[in-house]
Scaffold this motif. Sequence first.
Motif, PDB file in Angstrom:
ATOM      1  N   MET A 141       2.202   1.711  -5.655  1.00 46.49           N
ATOM      2  CA  MET A 141       3.413   1.382  -4.901  1.00 46.49           C
ATOM      3  C   MET A 141       3.693  -0.114  -4.996  1.00 46.49           C
ATOM      4  SD  MET A 141       3.160   3.744  -1.534  1.00 46.49           S
ATOM      5  CE  MET A 141       2.880   5.502  -1.691  1.00 46.49           C
ATOM      6  N   ASN A 142       4.973  -0.469  -5.009  1.00 47.24           N
ATOM      7  CA  ASN A 142       5.290  -1.877  -5.120  1.00 47.24           C
ATOM      8  C   ASN A 142       5.184  -2.566  -3.776  1.00 47.24           C
ATOM      9  OD1 ASN A 142       7.746  -1.485  -3.701  1.00 47.24           O
ATOM     10  ND2 ASN A 142       8.753  -0.862  -5.599  1.00 47.24           N
ATOM     11  N   TYR A 143       5.357  -3.896  -3.808  1.00 48.75           N
ATOM     12  CA  TYR A 143       5.152  -4.707  -2.613  1.00 48.75           C
ATOM     13  C   TYR A 143       6.133  -4.354  -1.504  1.00 48.75           C
ATOM     14  CZ  TYR A 143       5.147  -8.777   0.426  1.00 48.75           C
ATOM     15  OH  TYR A 143       5.103  -9.594   1.515  1.00 48.75           O
ATOM     16  N   GLU A 144       7.416  -4.144  -1.870  1.00 50.19           N
ATOM     17  CA  GLU A 144       8.436  -3.854  -0.860  1.00 50.19           C
ATOM     18  C   GLU A 144       8.128  -2.564  -0.120  1.00 50.19           C
ATOM     19  OE1 GLU A 144      12.350  -3.909  -2.388  1.00 50.19           O
ATOM     20  OE2 GLU A 144      12.314  -6.019  -2.957  1.00 50.19           O
ATOM     21  N   ILE A 145       7.737  -1.518  -0.868  1.00 46.25           N
ATOM     22  CA  ILE A 145       7.409  -0.237  -0.228  1.00 46.25           C
ATOM     23  C   ILE A 145       6.192  -0.396   0.665  1.00 46.25           C
ATOM     24  CG2 ILE A 145       6.664   2.130  -0.644  1.00 46.25           C
ATOM     25  CD1 ILE A 145       8.340   2.105  -3.187  1.00 46.25           C
ATOM     26  N   ASP A 146       5.156  -1.101   0.160  1.00 45.19           N
ATOM     27  CA  ASP A 146       3.963  -1.346   0.980  1.00 45.19           C
ATOM     28  C   ASP A 146       4.334  -2.050   2.277  1.00 45.19           C
ATOM     29  OD1 ASP A 146       2.412  -0.146  -0.869  1.00 45.19           O
ATOM     30  OD2 ASP A 146       1.530  -1.978  -1.689  1.00 45.19           O
ATOM     31  N   MET A 181      -3.664   4.991  -0.454  1.00 50.26           N
ATOM     32  CA  MET A 181      -2.973   4.038   0.400  1.00 50.26           C
ATOM     33  C   MET A 181      -3.032   4.517   1.833  1.00 50.26           C
ATOM     34  SD  MET A 181      -0.036   2.991   2.095  1.00 50.26           S
ATOM     35  CE  MET A 181       0.754   1.421   2.418  1.00 50.26           C
ATOM     36  N   ILE A 182      -3.240   3.606   2.758  1.00 53.96           N
ATOM     37  CA  ILE A 182      -3.224   3.906   4.185  1.00 53.96           C
ATOM     38  C   ILE A 182      -2.612   2.696   4.878  1.00 53.96           C
ATOM     39  CG2 ILE A 182      -5.620   3.098   4.446  1.00 53.96           C
ATOM     40  CD1 ILE A 182      -5.893   5.224   6.707  1.00 53.96           C
ATOM     41  N   ASN A 183      -1.623   2.933   5.688  1.00 53.03           N
ATOM     42  CA  ASN A 183      -0.928   1.762   6.242  1.00 53.03           C
ATOM     43  C   ASN A 183      -1.676   1.176   7.432  1.00 53.03           C
ATOM     44  OD1 ASN A 183      -0.337   3.635   8.253  1.00 53.03           O
ATOM     45  ND2 ASN A 183       1.847   3.125   8.391  1.00 53.03           N
ATOM     46  N   ILE A 184      -1.223  -0.022   7.837  1.00 55.21           N
ATOM     47  CA  ILE A 184      -1.913  -0.780   8.894  1.00 55.21           C
ATOM     48  C   ILE A 184      -1.878  -0.010  10.211  1.00 55.21           C
ATOM     49  CG2 ILE A 184      -1.771  -2.875  10.302  1.00 55.21           C
ATOM     50  CD1 ILE A 184      -0.772  -4.329   7.809  1.00 55.21           C
ATOM     51  N   ALA A 187       5.874   0.462   9.584  1.00 58.23           N
ATOM     52  CA  ALA A 187       6.318   1.714  10.193  1.00 58.23           C
ATOM     53  C   ALA A 187       5.523   1.993  11.472  1.00 58.23           C
ATOM     54  CB  ALA A 187       6.131   2.860   9.211  1.00 58.23           C
ATOM     55  N   PRO A 188       6.183   2.558  12.520  1.00 58.83           N
ATOM     56  CA  PRO A 188       5.487   2.830  13.788  1.00 58.83           C
ATOM     57  C   PRO A 188       4.564   4.038  13.721  1.00 58.83           C
ATOM     58  CG  PRO A 188       7.748   3.580  13.899  1.00 58.83           C
ATOM     59  CD  PRO A 188       7.615   2.868  12.594  1.00 58.83           C
ATOM     60  N   CYS A 189       4.676   4.829  12.658  1.00 57.23           N
ATOM     61  CA  CYS A 189       3.812   6.003  12.516  1.00 57.23           C
ATOM     62  C   CYS A 189       2.800   5.757  11.393  1.00 57.23           C
ATOM     63  CB  CYS A 189       4.655   7.246  12.202  1.00 57.23           C
ATOM     64  SG  CYS A 189       5.683   7.066  10.735  1.00 57.23           S
TER      65      CYS A 189
END
Length: 328
Positions: free
Chosen positions: A1-6, A27-30, A12-14
Amino acid sequence: MNYEIDSILNRAPCGFLSFTDDSKILMINITLLEMLGYQIDELHGKKIELILPIGSRIFYQTHFSPLLKLHNKAEDIYFALQTKQGKDIPMLINAVRQRHEETFVSNCILIPISQRIHYENEILKAKKVAETAILAQKQAELELRKLYEELRCVTQKLEKLVNIDGLTHIANRRCFDDRLEQEWLRLCREKQPISLLLFDVDYFKRYNDAYGHQLGDECLVKLAQAAQVAVSRSTDLVARYGGEEFVIILPNTDLEGAIAVAERLHKSVQSLGIAHQTSDVSSVVTISLGLAALVPSLEKSPKDLINQADQALYRAKQKGRNQTAIAM
């Protein structure tokens, strides 16, 4: 995934989780990392089973993963994730499986069950706000249409005031000038005739002196009504030219047709039977009339037609009044 999508996914709140068909976390978001209490390097490249309690591992292997591979999506699935400290967090998961390079990747959105009610309430609030806004917009549109209608009515009244003579309630000089200009241009293109009748009351000053200005005004009103009776088409225009002078525009009318209207007009005025004892030509009110007819052209102007009718009216008076004179 690119930087903008990351960047978007991390804000994102979820929770967001991406893993391969062999269950490796890509990938796992913050947001999800903070829910589970892990650092990114503790989970990236690891098996998804690391964050699943026993019951969820079995469900993942026997139901969730096969469902994804069969339909390439899994919607509103409930199962728990496990924090680093061993606490289970019930989740609502929506997943989509997509081809990525030479393998398949499943992208999941995860919402804790405890927050779902909050999200649903926020959605309901947003819907209510939207519905209120729509109702307000509809009300505003109704009010605007009402204002437009009121403005149209006011505009029509103003146009009437601007174009109608206050005493006789027929067209005034301004309306006459505008209509003559319009008809002149139209008939110039069509090469069709136009006729003009210019007339006034014989010895009207004497009438006012003898009977008073109030009866003089009533006489002009009756004269205007008689002129309206003499014309037969909606395209003809009767107007007050000024004082006791009146004018009639007869579009698409040649000399013969205009003479017929003039004759009807004389009869219509005399039939009123308005007493005029100080007149030298009759015991009742009569008119003198000048008639002009021509085919408009670019070499001429409406003023030429008016001047011809005016000169004819002068001749009608010179010849003894109570008659029609035709422009030469």
